[in-house]
Design a protein around this motif. Structure first.
Motif, PDB file in Angstrom:
ATOM      1  N   ALA A 465     -67.259 -34.415  74.733  1.00  0.00           N
ATOM      2  CA  ALA A 465     -66.317 -35.197  73.922  1.00  0.00           C
ATOM      3  C   ALA A 465     -66.377 -36.682  74.251  1.00  0.00           C
ATOM      4  N   ASP A 466     -66.704 -37.007  75.507  1.00  0.00           N
ATOM      5  CA  ASP A 466     -66.771 -38.417  75.897  1.00  0.00           C
ATOM      6  C   ASP A 466     -67.827 -39.176  75.110  1.00  0.00           C
ATOM      7  N   ASN A 467     -68.887 -38.493  74.686  1.00  0.00           N
ATOM      8  CA  ASN A 467     -69.948 -39.149  73.925  1.00  0.00           C
ATOM      9  C   ASN A 467     -69.454 -39.643  72.568  1.00  0.00           C
ATOM     10  N   PHE A 468     -68.353 -39.100  72.103  1.00  0.00           N
ATOM     11  CA  PHE A 468     -67.801 -39.516  70.817  1.00  0.00           C
ATOM     12  C   PHE A 468     -66.653 -40.522  70.986  1.00  0.00           C
ATOM     13  N   VAL A 469     -65.621 -40.157  71.738  1.00  0.00           N
ATOM     14  CA  VAL A 469     -64.460 -41.050  71.820  1.00  0.00           C
ATOM     15  C   VAL A 469     -64.685 -42.211  72.782  1.00  0.00           C
ATOM     16  N   GLY A 470     -65.529 -42.017  73.807  1.00  0.00           N
ATOM     17  CA  GLY A 470     -65.746 -43.079  74.784  1.00  0.00           C
ATOM     18  C   GLY A 470     -66.344 -44.345  74.185  1.00  0.00           C
ATOM     19  N   PRO A 471     -67.536 -44.251  73.551  1.00  0.00           N
ATOM     20  CA  PRO A 471     -68.139 -45.462  72.990  1.00  0.00           C
ATOM     21  C   PRO A 471     -67.324 -46.097  71.864  1.00  0.00           C
ATOM     22  N   LEU A 472     -66.606 -45.286  71.100  1.00  0.00           N
ATOM     23  CA  LEU A 472     -65.858 -45.822  69.964  1.00  0.00           C
ATOM     24  C   LEU A 472     -64.500 -46.395  70.366  1.00  0.00           C
ATOM     25  N   PHE A 473     -63.778 -45.678  71.236  1.00  0.00           N
ATOM     26  CA  PHE A 473     -62.384 -46.037  71.490  1.00  0.00           C
ATOM     27  C   PHE A 473     -62.034 -46.127  72.967  1.00  0.00           C
ATOM     28  N   GLY A 474     -63.039 -46.233  73.842  1.00  0.00           N
ATOM     29  CA  GLY A 474     -62.781 -46.281  75.275  1.00  0.00           C
ATOM     30  C   GLY A 474     -62.357 -47.652  75.770  1.00  0.00           C
ATOM     31  N   GLU A 475     -62.541 -48.671  74.929  1.00  0.00           N
ATOM     32  CA  GLU A 475     -62.132 -50.028  75.276  1.00  0.00           C
ATOM     33  C   GLU A 475     -62.096 -50.851  74.000  1.00  0.00           C
ATOM     34  N   LYS A 476     -61.478 -52.019  74.070  1.00  0.00           N
ATOM     35  CA  LYS A 476     -61.443 -52.885  72.897  1.00  0.00           C
ATOM     36  C   LYS A 476     -62.853 -53.364  72.589  1.00  0.00           C
ATOM     37  N   ASN A 477     -63.212 -53.330  71.306  1.00  0.00           N
ATOM     38  CA  ASN A 477     -64.539 -53.795  70.910  1.00  0.00           C
ATOM     39  C   ASN A 477     -64.459 -54.559  69.592  1.00  0.00           C
ATOM     40  N   GLY A 478     -65.575 -55.178  69.227  1.00  0.00           N
ATOM     41  CA  GLY A 478     -65.609 -56.007  68.028  1.00  0.00           C
ATOM     42  C   GLY A 478     -65.582 -55.218  66.747  1.00  0.00           C
ATOM     43  N   GLU A 479     -65.852 -53.925  66.826  1.00  0.00           N
ATOM     44  CA  GLU A 479     -65.892 -53.126  65.607  1.00  0.00           C
ATOM     45  C   GLU A 479     -64.494 -52.844  65.071  1.00  0.00           C
TER      46      GLU A 479
END
Length: 556
Positions: A465-479
């Protein structure tokens, strides 16, 4: 589009296979014994040429900096990592490392390396080479990360060397020529799975240095790449022969340590339009292509062509950027979700059995939340929410890509048109911003900017599950401009929890909190498919796209 399997000529990866892989893949294996060096191959010298149609040219061939599907499809043939993926079980399997052990409560891993392996430039693969690569990724400077948003290191290890106190990666030590130790600052349950990412393939240190790998001063199709990124050197079964405006050609590595298969030459030929790929297959110009669209499916079936379907391992979404003031209002974001008719989008533009998404973790992954909140499709309520939010027609710049087909987004222009129509119908003021994929679409929507809405997706690379939510919503990002410290903290905690019910429940909570605040709208868990000529006996289809062409079997 036909829905009966009896009307199709289909080879499939199989739901049962994926179910097996996703339930067993996350276990950290015991040391996996394997011969220190492989037995000499007794198979015949490869002689075949294999032509494969791609949706677009790669954005770069340095896997540490280019994470798009077409780049990774090619770099998987050229470079290899320490850990591979078993095609049958989905478990981590020996590749450049033959065995490994875990100590210090999951904070230290020792890898025994395969002996007798050389890079394509003749230099030896050893522990020093492994550490050169890890230290390079850790030390990526901020300006390089801005130039190359496709870098995966931070998404996995949380931070680079300029913020060492935040990074999960601590150090890499060459214990001996054939032994390397990687120390982490905290337990990371999916560490071995993460190492299967193309981003962590091991490149020749000599080639990295000679090719100024961290200086993106070359231009390929409008993309900034380094000399190395245009001429990658790994240990894989194929070597880059040429990369021109319309195609990439690879040649079999005569010194490869493993089985070389049947193929001597691979030509990856880019066709921007789905119909052009279909026609090239029908005309015999290519042996296969990826990203079959709904519009092509019937034609392929009628011609009796093979269609290989992958089980869903990606999510297509509508991104929302909360740096745009009007989108900071949760009622406005909820109105966007309420306006979208996911069922209609799937019926019109995706292959049969594509499922509606209510969260960002696919259903077969541990941590999927059966009860994640979903607002559903309700245009009347969307209008009410906009009225309550005092939305007064502020313009929303809606970015979408041109001239590309992705496994999670087969026809971007058509999907944009339908979503735009649905949003406009409830009162949103949408301004279209089409951007050619090859002109930096990914960078524009993943960096801070004026994009209010955008179309994109995430293709899973390993079964956690980390492969999905981590990169997208694990920290503030420009996207997304999304900022929820509580969710960030929960994702970080879940990464280090042992597998089991407590970890799954943590991801259930994370998925529910993300869904409730609508930082983006998950639309579909798409089925993706390849089309193959009759010349192909079998193709190593993989939900995580780990498709190495030494495993392609062709008719004599």
């Amino acid at each position: 589009m036909p829905s009966s399997p009896s009307r199709r000529t289909v080879l499939t990866t199989g739901a049962a296979l994926l179910a097996l892989s996703v339930t067993s893949c996350t276990a950290i294996p015991a040391p996996s014994p394997s011969p220190a060096s492989p037995a000499p191959s007794t198979t015949a010298e490869p002689t075949a040429t294999f032509n494969f149609g791609t949706a677009v040219q790669p954005l770069g061939l340095d896997p540490a900096l280019s994470s798009d599907v077409e780049s990774q499809r090619i770099t998987r043939q050229i470079l290899e990592g320490l850990v591979g993926v078993d095609q049958t079980t989905g478990k981590p399997t020996p590749l450049l490392a033959t065995e490994w052990s875990e100590t210090n409560e999951g904070r230290s891993y020792t890898f025994k390396l395969r002996s007798g392996v050389s890079f394509h430039d003749g230099t030896p693969f050893n522990a020093e080479a492994v550490c050169t690569n890890f230290n390079r990724w850790f030390a990526f400077p901020e300006n390089l990360r801005r130039q190359a948003p496709g870098s995966s290191f931070k998404g996995v290890f949380k931070a680079h060397s300029d913020q060492p106190e935040l990074s999960i990666f601590k150090s890499c030590t060459a214990v001996a020529a054939d032994t390397v130790q990687i120390d982490l600052s905290q337990r990371f349950t999916a560490f071995l799975q993460a190492l299967t990412l193309p981003a962590f393939a091991i490149a020749s240190p000599a080639a990295l240095a000679a090719g100024n790998a961290d200086v993106l001063d070359q231009n390929r199709g409008g993309q900034a790449v380094s000399v190395f990124g245009a001429n990658p050197v790994g240990t894989g079964p194929f070597i880059l022969q040429s990369w021109d405006e319309g195609s990439v050609t690879l040649a079999s590595n005569t010194s490869y340590w493993g089985e070389r298969g049947q193929i001597a030459t691979i030509n990856f030929v880019a066709y921007n339009h789905p119909q052009a790929r279909l026609q090239a297959l029908l005309d015999g110009k290519i042996d296969g292509y990826d990203a079959v669209t709904v519009g092509n499916f019937d034609q392929l079936v009628k011609r009796g062509k093979q269609i290989v379907q992958r089980d869903p391992f990606s999510v297509m979404y509508l991104g929302i950027n909360q740096e745009i003031p009007v989108l900071q209002n949760q009622k406005v974001r909820q109105a966007i979700e309420l306006a979208i008719d996911k069922e209609t989008l799937i019926r019109k533009f995706f292959i049969d059995n594509t499922a509606v998404a209510t969260q960002f973790v696919p259903p077969k992954i541990s941590g999927f939340n059966n009860d994640a909140p979903a607002l559903g499709h309700d245009p009347a309520k969307a209008k009410e929410y906009l009225k309550e939010a005092a939305y007064s027609g502020e313009e929303l710049r809606f970015y979408y890509p041109l001239n590309v087909t992705r496994p999670y987004l087969p026809t971007p222009e058509k999907v944009y048109a339908e979503i735009s129509r649905q949003l406009t119908a409830v009162g949103f003021n949408v301004r279209p911003v089409p951007v050619d994929w090859s002109e930096g679409y990914l960078q524009k929507v993943q960096s801070p900017g004026d994009h209010a809405l955008h179309l994109l997706g995430w293709n899973g690379s390993y079964s956690d599950a980390d492969n999905f939510v981590g990169p997208l919503f694990g920290e503030k990002n420009g996207e997304f401009g999304y900022q929820d410290p509580q969710v960030f903290s929960k994702i970080n905690r879940a990464r280090g929890m042992p597998e089991g019910q407590e970890r799954d429940e943590q991801y259930h909570t994370i998925n529910a909190q993300i869904a409730a605040t609508v930082p983006a709208v998950p639309v579909a868990f798409p089925i993706s498919a390849l089309a193959l000529s009759d010349r192909v006996v079998s193709y190593p289809a993989s939900p995580v796209l780990n498709e190495v062409f030494t495993k392609v079997q062709l008719k004599p």
